[in-house]
Design a protein around this motif. Structure first.
Motif, PDB file in Angstrom:
ATOM      1  N   LEU A   1      89.723  31.349   0.668  1.00 37.86           N
ATOM      2  CA  LEU A   1      88.599  32.234   1.278  1.00 37.86           C
ATOM      3  C   LEU A   1      87.481  32.012   0.735  1.00 37.86           C
ATOM      4  N   ALA A   2      87.369  31.860  -0.553  1.00 32.94           N
ATOM      5  CA  ALA A   2      86.032  31.723  -1.344  1.00 32.94           C
ATOM      6  C   ALA A   2      85.515  30.537  -0.660  1.00 32.94           C
ATOM      7  N   ALA A   3      86.283  29.510  -0.564  1.00 29.67           N
ATOM      8  CA  ALA A   3      85.425  28.170   0.161  1.00 29.67           C
ATOM      9  C   ALA A   3      85.117  28.627   1.367  1.00 29.67           C
ATOM     10  N   VAL A   4      85.806  29.376   2.407  1.00 32.26           N
ATOM     11  CA  VAL A   4      85.441  29.753   3.825  1.00 32.26           C
ATOM     12  C   VAL A   4      84.149  30.614   3.542  1.00 32.26           C
ATOM     13  N   LEU A   5      84.103  31.630   2.641  1.00 31.48           N
ATOM     14  CA  LEU A   5      82.753  32.151   2.340  1.00 31.48           C
ATOM     15  C   LEU A   5      81.580  31.484   2.142  1.00 31.48           C
ATOM     16  N   LEU A   6      81.978  30.533   1.161  1.00 31.81           N
ATOM     17  CA  LEU A   6      80.689  29.570   0.720  1.00 31.81           C
ATOM     18  C   LEU A   6      80.115  28.877   1.874  1.00 31.81           C
ATOM     19  N   ALA A   7      80.848  28.522   2.787  1.00 30.08           N
ATOM     20  CA  ALA A   7      80.534  27.638   3.846  1.00 30.08           C
ATOM     21  C   ALA A   7      79.751  28.675   4.870  1.00 30.08           C
ATOM     22  N   ILE A   8      80.323  29.918   5.137  1.00 25.64           N
ATOM     23  CA  ILE A   8      79.819  30.659   6.030  1.00 25.64           C
ATOM     24  C   ILE A   8      78.312  31.414   5.480  1.00 25.64           C
ATOM     25  N   THR A   9      78.164  31.463   4.333  1.00 27.37           N
ATOM     26  CA  THR A   9      76.895  32.060   3.609  1.00 27.37           C
ATOM     27  C   THR A   9      75.909  31.054   3.105  1.00 27.37           C
ATOM     28  N   TRP A  10      76.206  29.790   3.309  1.00 29.60           N
ATOM     29  CA  TRP A  10      75.286  28.927   2.674  1.00 29.60           C
ATOM     30  C   TRP A  10      73.955  28.725   3.320  1.00 29.60           C
TER      31      TRP A  10
ATOM     32  N   ALA B   1      70.625  32.906  -5.261  1.00 32.72           N
ATOM     33  CA  ALA B   1      71.232  33.804  -5.599  1.00 32.72           C
ATOM     34  C   ALA B   1      72.596  33.865  -4.924  1.00 32.72           C
ATOM     35  N   GLN B   2      72.650  34.054  -3.628  1.00 29.78           N
ATOM     36  CA  GLN B   2      73.770  34.115  -2.819  1.00 29.78           C
ATOM     37  C   GLN B   2      74.885  32.990  -2.976  1.00 29.78           C
ATOM     38  N   ARG B   3      74.095  31.844  -3.178  1.00 30.08           N
ATOM     39  CA  ARG B   3      74.727  30.320  -3.082  1.00 30.08           C
ATOM     40  C   ARG B   3      75.445  30.311  -4.465  1.00 30.08           C
ATOM     41  N   SER B   4      74.541  30.653  -5.476  1.00 30.51           N
ATOM     42  CA  SER B   4      75.103  30.769  -7.130  1.00 30.51           C
ATOM     43  C   SER B   4      76.269  31.672  -7.118  1.00 30.51           C
ATOM     44  N   ALA B   5      76.425  32.645  -6.538  1.00 25.41           N
ATOM     45  CA  ALA B   5      77.493  33.602  -6.648  1.00 25.41           C
ATOM     46  C   ALA B   5      78.933  33.230  -6.010  1.00 25.41           C
ATOM     47  N   THR B   6      78.478  32.658  -4.737  1.00 25.28           N
ATOM     48  CA  THR B   6      79.708  32.357  -3.864  1.00 25.28           C
ATOM     49  C   THR B   6      80.281  30.936  -4.627  1.00 25.28           C
ATOM     50  N   GLY B   7      79.317  30.301  -5.020  1.00 29.18           N
ATOM     51  CA  GLY B   7      79.904  28.973  -5.741  1.00 29.18           C
ATOM     52  C   GLY B   7      80.373  29.121  -6.921  1.00 29.18           C
TER      53      GLY B   7
ATOM     54  N   CYS C   1      84.077  30.560  -5.982  1.00 24.14           N
ATOM     55  CA  CYS C   1      85.116  29.355  -5.332  1.00 24.14           C
ATOM     56  C   CYS C   1      85.406  28.555  -6.331  1.00 24.14           C
ATOM     57  N   LEU C   2      84.522  28.464  -7.619  1.00 22.11           N
ATOM     58  CA  LEU C   2      85.045  27.538  -8.573  1.00 22.11           C
ATOM     59  C   LEU C   2      86.172  28.396  -9.318  1.00 22.11           C
ATOM     60  N   ALA C   3      85.899  29.435  -9.594  1.00 22.67           N
ATOM     61  CA  ALA C   3      86.606  30.647 -10.236  1.00 22.67           C
ATOM     62  C   ALA C   3      88.058  30.589  -9.736  1.00 22.67           C
ATOM     63  N   THR C   4      87.981  30.829  -8.373  1.00 26.60           N
ATOM     64  CA  THR C   4      89.346  30.979  -7.709  1.00 26.60           C
ATOM     65  C   THR C   4      90.051  29.732  -7.591  1.00 26.60           C
ATOM     66  N   ALA C   5      89.541  28.436  -7.631  1.00 26.71           N
ATOM     67  CA  ALA C   5      90.114  27.171  -7.403  1.00 26.71           C
ATOM     68  C   ALA C   5      90.703  26.793  -8.977  1.00 26.71           C
TER      69      ALA C   5
END
Length: 344
Positions: free
Chosen positions: A18-27, A37-43, A46-50
């Motif tokens: 889901l984090a990866a999907v969110l990163l793609a949607i909000t990129w 800031a949005q890219r950094s937060a979702t990135g 994504c890394l933390a959940t992975a």
């Protein structure tokens, strides 16, 4: 939901997806500072959940951390007498329970799992032989219970008559899941060797109907626990009469702090330089596990009477749970052939 459960692994994996999907949607959403800031937060998310999903999946394989409190470094066990746990062996089999060992000699207070054979309750005046089963690193006693299904194999071997009814203890060999002791007394760390060879036997003999002579005590271990089993048997022949190593090594591979990792705690050095004790060793590994196989052959060549060494190898097979489970039953049977029987 424990940290080594399937539910935890599935939840963490779902969160990572889901984090990866969110990163793609909000990129490409927003602009300027807001987009950065949005890219950094979702990135980061994504890394933390992975990383969390990867860690939980690995932990599920080795059972290093079995409770969330243990992950936080908190010990939730309390000293006391044995407390019953769920029966793992069925009506005709043995059962598992946990008791806390408060180590007067080592200063360690840790929970120890134990397997009692069905005969333990059927023969209320008998004292039973004991095997201490030691886990690998990373790992925990839960690896023996869950991944290697120790209770099932013990029930099976005892019921078939290939093994005498035996009490099996599953002690931890480190108070910190991230600290590798190799069952030694670290110079600036916990006294794992003292805990395993003094405190655990003392607690078992005080609380359980077990034999107290060396003929009634043995060791078994896999990977790091395999080294532990052979090393402790060679160092304490007054306590143990036999030991089995599944893919263990001849040396600890860590810094103990006093240099004995190259001498007294190096099994090959010990057999070459010191008198060999009247102990029986069973050394097993997969043939493809080059280091474990090499070390087993080295110890076999160095051994002479009164030390007895038996080797048994699994075709192919690397350093894995599959190899250890395949070797588990024969190793328990072999240990039982050297241990004394239950006595009244």
């Amino acid at each position: 939901m424990a940290p080594d459960s399937l539910a935890a692994a599935l939840t963490a994996t779902t969160a990572a997806v889901l984090a990866a999907v969110l990163l793609a949607i909000t990129w490409d959403r927003g602009s300027g500072v807001r987009r950065a800031a949005q890219r950094s937060a979702t990135g980061v998310l994504c890394l933390a959940t992975a990383l969390a999903a990867t860690g939980i999946c690995i932990n599920r394989q080795v059972d290093t951390v079995t409770t969330w409190s243990a992950l936080a470094g908190q010990d939730t066990t309390t000293p006391g007498d044995a407390t019953a746990a769920a029966d793992t062996g069925g009506h005709s089999g043995g059962h598992m329970f946990t008791f806390t060992v408060t180590g007067a000699a080592s200063g360690l207070t840790l929970p120890v799992r134990a397997y009692l054979p069905a005969a333990y309750h059927q023969q209320p005046t008998a004292r039973f032989p004991v095997i201490e089963a030691l886990h690998g690193f990373p790992g925990s006693p839960a690896s023996w219970v869950n991944r290697l299904a120790a209770a099932h194999h013990l029930d099976q071997e005892i019921a078939a008559g290939r093994m005498a009814p035996t009490v099996v203890l599953f002690p931890p060999q480190t108070p910190d899941a991230l600290l590798d002791t190799e069952c030694t007394d670290l110079t600036h760390g916990p006294k794992a060797e003292t805990f395993l060879t003094v405190d655990v036997p003392a607690a078992a003999e005080a609380r359980l109907r077990v034999r107290t002579d060396r003929a009634g005590w043995g060791l078994i271990g896999y990977s790091a626990g395999g080294y532990c089993a052979t090393n402790l048997a060679l160092r304490h022949p007054d306590r143990y009469t036999t030991a089995a190593s599944l893919s263990g090594y001849a040396d600890p591979g860590i810094t103990i702090g006093d240099g004995t990792e190259h001498t007294l705690n190096d099994d090959a050095w010990r057999l070459h330089h010191l008198p060999q004790p009247a102990v029986a060793l069973y050394l097993s590994s997969g043939l493809a596990d080059r280091r474990a196989h090499h070390d087993a052959e080295t110890l076999r060549r160095l051994a002479h009477a009164p030390l007895d060494v038996t080797t048994s190898y699994v075709d192919g097979g690397g350093h894995s749970m599959a190899v250890w489970e395949a070797a588990e039953g024969p190793a328990f049977d072999w240990l039982s052939s050297w241990l004394g029987r239950p006595v009244t």
